[in-house]
Design an enzyme around this catalytic site. Structure first.
Site, short mmCIF file in Angstrom:
data_model
loop_
_atom_site.label_atom_id
_atom_site.label_comp_id
_atom_site.label_asym_id
_atom_site.label_seq_id
_atom_site.Cartn_x
_atom_site.Cartn_y
_atom_site.Cartn_z
N ASP A 1 25.13 12.96 75.89
CA ASP A 1 26.31 13.48 76.57
C ASP A 1 26.57 12.72 77.86
O ASP A 1 25.73 11.95 78.34
CB ASP A 1 26.08 14.97 76.87
CG ASP A 1 27.38 15.77 76.97
OD1 ASP A 1 28.46 15.16 77.07
OD2 ASP A 1 27.29 17.01 76.96
N GLU B 1 32.39 12.84 69.87
CA GLU B 1 33.41 13.71 70.47
C GLU B 1 34.69 12.91 70.71
O GLU B 1 35.31 12.46 69.77
CB GLU B 1 32.87 14.36 71.76
CG GLU B 1 33.71 15.56 72.17
CD GLU B 1 33.27 16.19 73.47
OE1 GLU B 1 33.61 17.37 73.70
OE2 GLU B 1 32.62 15.52 74.28
N GLU C 1 35.37 23.52 73.18
CA GLU C 1 34.77 23.79 74.49
C GLU C 1 35.83 23.96 75.57
O GLU C 1 35.62 24.65 76.57
CB GLU C 1 33.79 22.69 74.87
CG GLU C 1 34.41 21.35 75.17
CD GLU C 1 33.37 20.33 75.61
OE1 GLU C 1 33.55 19.76 76.69
OE2 GLU C 1 32.39 20.11 74.89
#
Length: 671
Positions: free
Chosen positions: A423, A472, A478
């Site tokens: 991430d 992503e 989210e």
């Protein structure tokens, strides 16, 4: 993955340069079906200023006007442009080829596919070439240098995409303080080409779509970003041009998550090998919206797999604790980042046959991937998951993992961890792309799956490294923890745009469902927009080999029928086709896996009736159908749905009655 090349027609025509006047001033390349005609300026000084340029026709109508392309090096060379001494773009040879290519893609939206293209290689005496390929569904080009040993520095690249009319466009604008460094989670602005950058942002991320007055859509994409920055777009007269992040010069570590950030940049966009191929610039063309979500050009143009045997890569669904804030209810412990919570998620995953559980942020030290928090028994959790048939995937900031990459991959592979979710890359300059490829390579060698979060859109990296199961670069679920967007409309837009670039880590599965007026922002107990049936249908419509169930097990356990319907849906397929579609309005997708067909239908905030036929059904056969769909009450109570079972004869049609922000999903099997 194997790559099988069938040279059905190998027509190589080489024209040796004797004088510029002996070369054609323009050279055309036609798609195999004859509908697309690419014109390349190859010699004449009076065409596009004597520089390299292309234009495009579809069914005899021009859809792209002459668009110059070039690459500028720091040593003064400009590939594709002539200087005052008539150097820089001197064509010495033109080569043609016609190729049919079958590509095996077992972890893709289909197990294999075939593409045909006609190719033109423009060879320049200055030591480089430009390769053009024209497919039935679009075209692509790339620069290829042959400058011997050593390195070159790329100062800039000119990539233009120009149009003959001020057409409608779908633009994903970059956002934030640094337009070159963010999470690439962008919604789409509908405007016209000429109004680009009328707001605060002047950069757009790919893909970008343009719709001609005729209804033909043109999408700008890219593929194969090895050691090179991704392309943004900015406006220019008549269209768009590429814009690239410069190479970082100095960086610093942000204390919150130990994420690497950029302090200063160099004046170049890449420092790279003198002999190499550069990324493909891809233009997709279609007059049928149904063909866009299944366009394969980005995957086909990507570097073939570096993993000789990818049979160990296991796709599947995953229970995820971060979105729902570790939100277990009615348990005899305090939910949070602790062993009891993770065991409860493993128990839930095991009960419903879910392949993985993710341990998101908090299980390890933020600055050391090898330092497990004292209160987390990771080995014990891995062993518990193994007993239950559930694998664990662990989260990490990408550069923190990279700091101890080989050691960490070896350590966690030996422990039995199945993969990483990385991430907060939030960049796509050359340095960050090198980091991504480095992590992809290491995890592949250690047989670890990889979910890349907080990153730019993929560009075929899932072909090069098939252990990359999700990426992503999408405005996913989210975002609903802290914002109130028009999510159902986005859900029926990005499959026609972002999904062309590769799989999406959208993280769907909300079971607290809200109407447009009833939605409220709640970080700790987040809602989904639209109906529960809409959420279920996303598991069919979206390309996600690692499909997350983002809500709390407590919500899923309260509705086991819907949960079991979701967990019956596989995440990779042998065939995919779109049955009905209009970008920004609705989509109905059908996928086949292990002899069953799965159909998902989504609409925006408009309730919609859609008549669906099933061309995959065999004539004379009968099929059992289990359908989860909206009811009349779903417009008011979006969590309401019904499951029905019935039999269809081949050739039948059904009418789907979708609620506002609604959906439907079907599991179909021949009987």
């Amino acid at each position: 993955m194997n790559r099988i090349l069938k040279l059905t027609t190998l027509a190589i025509a080489a024209v040796m340069l004797i004088g510029c006047s002996e070369l054609p001033t323009e050279t055309t390349v036609t798609s195999p079906d004859g509908r697309l005609v690419l014109t390349v300026n190859t010699a004449a000084a009076d065409v596009a200023g004597g520089d390299l340029a292309y234009s495009l026709e579809f069914d005899g109508t021009q859809i792209m006007t002459p668009s110059p392309i070039s690459m500028t090096l720091t040593d003064g060379r400009v590939l594709g442009k002539r200087n005052d001494r008539n150097e820089g773009f001197t064509v010495s040879e033109l080569k043609r080829a016609s190729v049919t290519e079958t590509i095996e893609s077992p972890l893709y939206r289909q197990s294999s596919f075939t593409e045909s293209y006609n190719e033109l290689l423009v060879v320049c005496k200055e030591g480089y070439s430009v390769r053009f390929r024209v497919y039935d569904s679009g075209f692509a080009y790339r620069f290829e240098t042959n400058f011997g040993e050593g390195q070159i520095e790329v100062l800039n690249e000119q990539s233009s995409f120009l149009f003959p009319e001020d057409s409608k466009s779908w633009v994903a604008y970059s956002w934030g303080k640094d337009l070159l460094a963010n999470s690439f989670q962008c919604t789409y602005t509908q405007e016209t080409v000429g109004t680009f950058a009328s707001g605060d942002s002047h950069l757009a991320v790919l893909p970008l779509a343009v719709e001609m007055a005729s209804g033909v859509k043109v999408l700008v994409c890219e593929s194969d970003l090895r050691s090179y920055p991704g392309m943004f777009l900015t406006g220019e007269k008549g269209g768009y041009k590429g814009y690239f992040a410069q190479l970082p010069d100095s960086t610093y570590i942000h204390p919150r998550r130990c994420q690497k950030k950029i302090a200063t940049r160099e004046e170049i966009i890449a420092r790279t090998e003198a002999t190499r191929t550069f990324p493909w610039r891809v233009v997709v063309v279609s007059d049928d919206d149904r063909q866009l979500p299944v366009n394969n050009l980005v995957y086909a143009l990507a570097e073939p797999s570096r993993v000789k045997d990818a049979s160990w890569v296991k796709p599947g669904q995953v229970a995820w604790e971060w979105w729902n804030d570790w939100g277990l209810r009615n348990v005899d412990f305090e939910p949070g980042i602790n062993n009891e919570t993770y065991r409860a998620y493993i128990d839930f995953a095991s009960e419903f046959g879910i392949e993985y559980v993710i341990l998101d942020e908090g299980w390890s030290s933020k600055d050391d991937i090898l330092k497990i928090q004292d209160h987390i028994d990771l080995q014990g959790l891995v062993d518990y998951g193994k007993e239950k048939g559930v694998g664990l995937v662990i989260w990490a900031v990408a550069n923190v993992l990279d700091d101890k990459l080989e050691e960490a991959c070896s350590f966690y592979q030996q422990m039995g961890v199945k993969g990483f979710k990385i991430d907060f890359i939030d960049r796509d300059d050359q340095e960050s792309m090198d980091l991504i490829y480095r992590i992809c390579d290491a995890t592949a060698r250690h047989q670890l799956v990889l979910d890349i979060h907080g990153v730019n859109k993929p560009a075929g990296i899932n072909r090069t490294f098939p252990n990359v199961v999700n990426v992503e670069g999408v405005f996913g679920m989210e975002e609903l923890k802290w914002s109130n967007p028009d999510q159902p409309s986005y859900d029926v837009t990005f499959p026609f745009l972002r999904m062309l670039q590769g799989p999406v880590d959208y993280t769907q599965g909300a079971f607290v469902n809200a109407t447009k007026d009833g939605f409220e922002i709640d970080y700790y107990e987040p809602m989904g927009q639209g109906t529960r049936a809409h959420q279920v249908a996303t598991y069919v419509v979206f390309d996600s080999p690692l499909a997350m169930l983002c809500d709390t097990p407590s919500n899923y356990l309260e509705d086991p029928a819907c949960t079991r319907f979701i967990t019956e849906i596989p995440t990779v397929f042998e065939k995919t086709e779109v049955l009905s579609a209009k970008m920004g309005s609705h989509i109905v997708t059908a996928r086949e896996a292990a002899g069953k067909w799965y159909v998902g239908a989504l609409t925006d905030w408009n309730a919609r009736k859609i008549t669906v036929s099933f061309p995959f059904m065999k004539k004379g056969s009968r099929y059992s159908v289990k359908m989860l769909a909206d009811t009349e009450a779903s417009d008011v109570t979006p969590s309401v749905y019904e499951i029905t079972e019935f039999v269809l004869e081949a050739g039948s049609e059904i009418e789907l009655d979708l609620a506002q922000g609604g959906g439907a999903a079907m599991i179909i099997e021949e009987i």
